[in-house]
Enzyme design. Structure first.
Site, PDB file in Angstrom:
ATOM      1  CG  ASP A 147      -3.070  -8.458   0.808  1.00  0.00           C
ATOM      2  OD1 ASP A 147      -2.366  -8.689   1.475  1.00  0.00           O
ATOM      3  OD2 ASP A 147      -3.932  -7.755   0.927  1.00  0.00           O
TER       4      ASP A 147
ATOM      5  CG  HIS B  35      -2.009  -0.951   1.121  1.00  0.00           C
ATOM      6  ND1 HIS B  35      -2.755  -1.330   0.010  1.00  0.00           N
ATOM      7  CD2 HIS B  35      -2.368  -1.821   2.345  1.00  0.00           C
ATOM      8  CE1 HIS B  35      -3.515  -1.992   0.430  1.00  0.00           C
ATOM      9  NE2 HIS B  35      -3.279  -2.743   1.754  1.00  0.00           N
TER      10      HIS B  35
HETATM   11 ZN   LIG Z   1      -4.295  -7.145   2.645  1.00  0.00          ZN
END
Ligand SMILES: [Zn+2]
Length: 587
Positions: free
Chosen positions: A429, A395
């Site tokens: 993910d 992220h």
């Molecule tokens: Zn995640």
């Protein structure tokens, strides 16, 4: 930074250029070599059997094809032994582990060829045989290096007898049994020594000298010198030969646990790594490697300088046990940030639940180092490597942290790998890999693919839509597969199939997998229901690509299941990858 490749011919221009550089290294590092010995390297590749052995040349090159070191290995297929003609790093610049990596590759090759071991010459570390103290010191360092691999000088023979009585520095014959722990038989040694002296040193050694040396091998089991520099127990710490083909290199962040946010509900906790390791230790798939250290400039190959500087500085100023959560997010006037470092956090952050604290920097920097180590091990010949790290990274954007991530481990590694050829990043993910998407959005040499919960309901909410396809030169090189809130294994595999087809079409040099395990049933941050069996088939599907693969740990927060799921993933992955045989990325 280098990769190791095997040269199969002296014809292709890139190989000719490499051989020229090898000759240059020989000239610099072995000033006493005659020109015809130097030219022989090319001849050996053009006509490998002419000089009695089959010769194999490995070069370690950086991203600009500059040769940083090389090894020339000769194989005698009938007598089943190898002889290492040369192994050398270039003189300029630090060797940076070139010699060690080359020697490991050479050992793997010898083992694959079914050799009883590798013979080579090494100058003596005995003051009676070497008069120059400076050279003596170098010789000691070299023998100490080989000792770590269990390679020791042969003793009790006349091999190191000088050809002329007053010759200084007569070489030892060293033997590396490649961890096979079989004694070397006299008859094998005699034949090998005869072949080495006749094929390599005929111009120096008269026939009677060769006969005398061969006859001096009298012990039925040839004796080697006991370790002189290291304790016997440390010689076995050298990597198991063959590991590059038979195991997945594992690099664990040894400093992850210092990053421990104690607040309730902070699921990104140290126990995650322990839970995975506990299960992986039950399998024999992995070859552990220590983390190497990298300079901070690797961070700024991806992240903005002011972000890196801020992150380091703010962590430095925080006392123990203090966490700072960003709480002001500037929508305008970004150019005039407040003086107070803690208030400034929101200038570099995408959410309110990723805190800064004293150890965040140290743990995150170490996670990058581990991932870079795993990337380098891939370049050095492993088929697959796994960076088991936290904090995660996918992220983190160029100048922003968030989602438990500070540095984008996978993107920094992909940047390094991209110097050697196109890279695909596959993010599995549960959450969209917004970091690498935005980082590589305008590039066509790094393909980014992500399967994730639709941003309509899943973090990070602002990206991961299917119409985000890349920009400019990068148009068509980002693929998002946002998926529904409820999803089982078979629906997931369908989407994965699509992602893999895109990657195959892209034909990358290396594959980076952002391995999130939060797609699992019961994960507190996800909504899907993948089981251990599903993870095994996901692993198998990715393994079937048969691409050199770096796997980087991202999310996964159901600690009761994370280890079992990881083990199943890797079992599936390695069963498929090792069966299909990962294509060697050498030329
Ligand atoms: Zn995640």
């Amino acid at each position: 930074m280098f990769r190791i490749r095997r040269l199969h011919d002296a014809v292709r221009p890139v190989n000719r250029a490499a051989i020229d550089q090898v000759r240059q290294i020989l000239r610099e590092q072995f000033p006493l070599l005659a020109d015809h010995d130097i030219d022989k390297v090319q001849e050996l590749l053009e006509n490998p059997l002419k000089h009695g052995f089959r010769s194999i040349l490995y070069v370690a090159e950086d991203a600009r094809n500059k040769v940083r070191g090389f090894a020339l290995l000769s194989h005698e297929p009938n007598l089943k032994f190898c002889y290492l003609d040369y192994i050398s790093a270039a003189r300029h610049g630090t060797s940076g582990g070139v010699g060690g990596a080359l020697y490991e590759v050479v050992r793997d090759e010898a083992l694959t060829l079914g050799a009883v071991g590798i013979f080579f010459e090494c100058l003596p570390d005995d003051p009676a045989l070497c008069r120059d103290p400076k050279i003596l010191k170098e010789n000691q360092a070299r023998l100490k290096f080989y000792e770590r691999f269990g390679a020791m000088p042969i003793v009790g023979t006349a091999y190191e007898t000088p050809v002329k009585p007053d010759d200084d520095n007569p070489p030892y014959l060293v033997f590396d049994p490649l961890g096979q722990f079989r004694p070397l038989h006299r008859d094998v040694a005699r034949q090998a020594v005869r072949a080495i002296l006749e094929h390599r040193y005929a111009h120096l050694c008269p026939v009677e000298y060769i006969e005398k040396v061969v006859a001096s091998f009298v012990d039925e089991a040839v004796r080697v010198r006991p370790p002189r520099y290291l304790k016997a127990s440390t010689t076995v710490t050298a990597p198991v030969p063959g590991a590059r083909r038979q195991r997945i290199a594992l690099v664990v962040n040894d400093r992850h646990a210092i990053h421990h946010v104690q607040e309730r509900g902070y699921v990104e906790a140290p126990v995650r790594v322990q839970a995975i390791l506990r299960e992986l230790e039950r399998s024999s798939l992995f070859a552990p490697h220590p983390c190497r250290n990298y300079s901070e400039r690797f961070l700024t190959t991806i992240h903005d300088r002011d972000y890196v500087a801020y992150f380091k500085k703010v962590c430095d100023t925080l006392g123990d046990e203090i966490s700072v959560y960003p709480y002001v997010f500037p929508l305008r006037n970004v150019a005039r940030p407040p003086k107070e470092l803690a208030v400034r956090a929101g200038y570099y952050c995408i959410d309110t639940f990723t805190p800064l604290n004293r150890n965040a920097w140290r743990a995150a920097k170490r996670a990058v180092d581990c991932t870079l180590t795993a990337a380098e091990l891939l370049l050095e010949g492993y088929r697959a490597t796994y960076a088991l790290v936290r904090p995660p990274g996918h992220h983190a954007e160029k100048r922003a942290f968030g989602g438990f991530c500070y540095f984008n481990n996978a993107a920094i590694a992909a940047q390094l790998l991209s110097a050697f050829g196109p890279v695909a990043i596959l993010d599995i993910d549960y959450h969209h890999g917004n970091g690498q998407q935005v980082i590589f959005y305008q590039r066509s040499d790094v393909l980014t693919v992500s399967l994730h919960g639709h941003p309509r309901f899943a973090y990070p909410y602002f990206s991961g839509f299917d119409d985000e396809t890349g920009e400019g030169e990068g148009h068509g090189f980002n693929l998002n597969l946002p998926l529904p809130e409820q999803l089982d294994g078979s629906q997931y595999r369908e989407a994965l199939e699509k992602a893999l087809r895109r990657i195959v079409r892209f034909a990358p040099h290396t594959l980076v997998v952002c391995l999130g395990l939060d797609t699992a049933k019961g994960d507190p941050t996800g909504t899907w229901s993948l089981t251990a069996k599903d993870f095994e088939s996901v692993g198998r599907m990715i393994g079937q690509l048969a691409m050199p693969t770096l796997l980087v740990q991202e999310g996964g927060y159901r600690t009761r299941a994370i280890g079992v799921n990881a083990r199943h993933f890797f079992t599936g992955f390695w069963t498929a990858a090792s069966r299909d045989g990962v294509k060697n990325h050498g030329a």
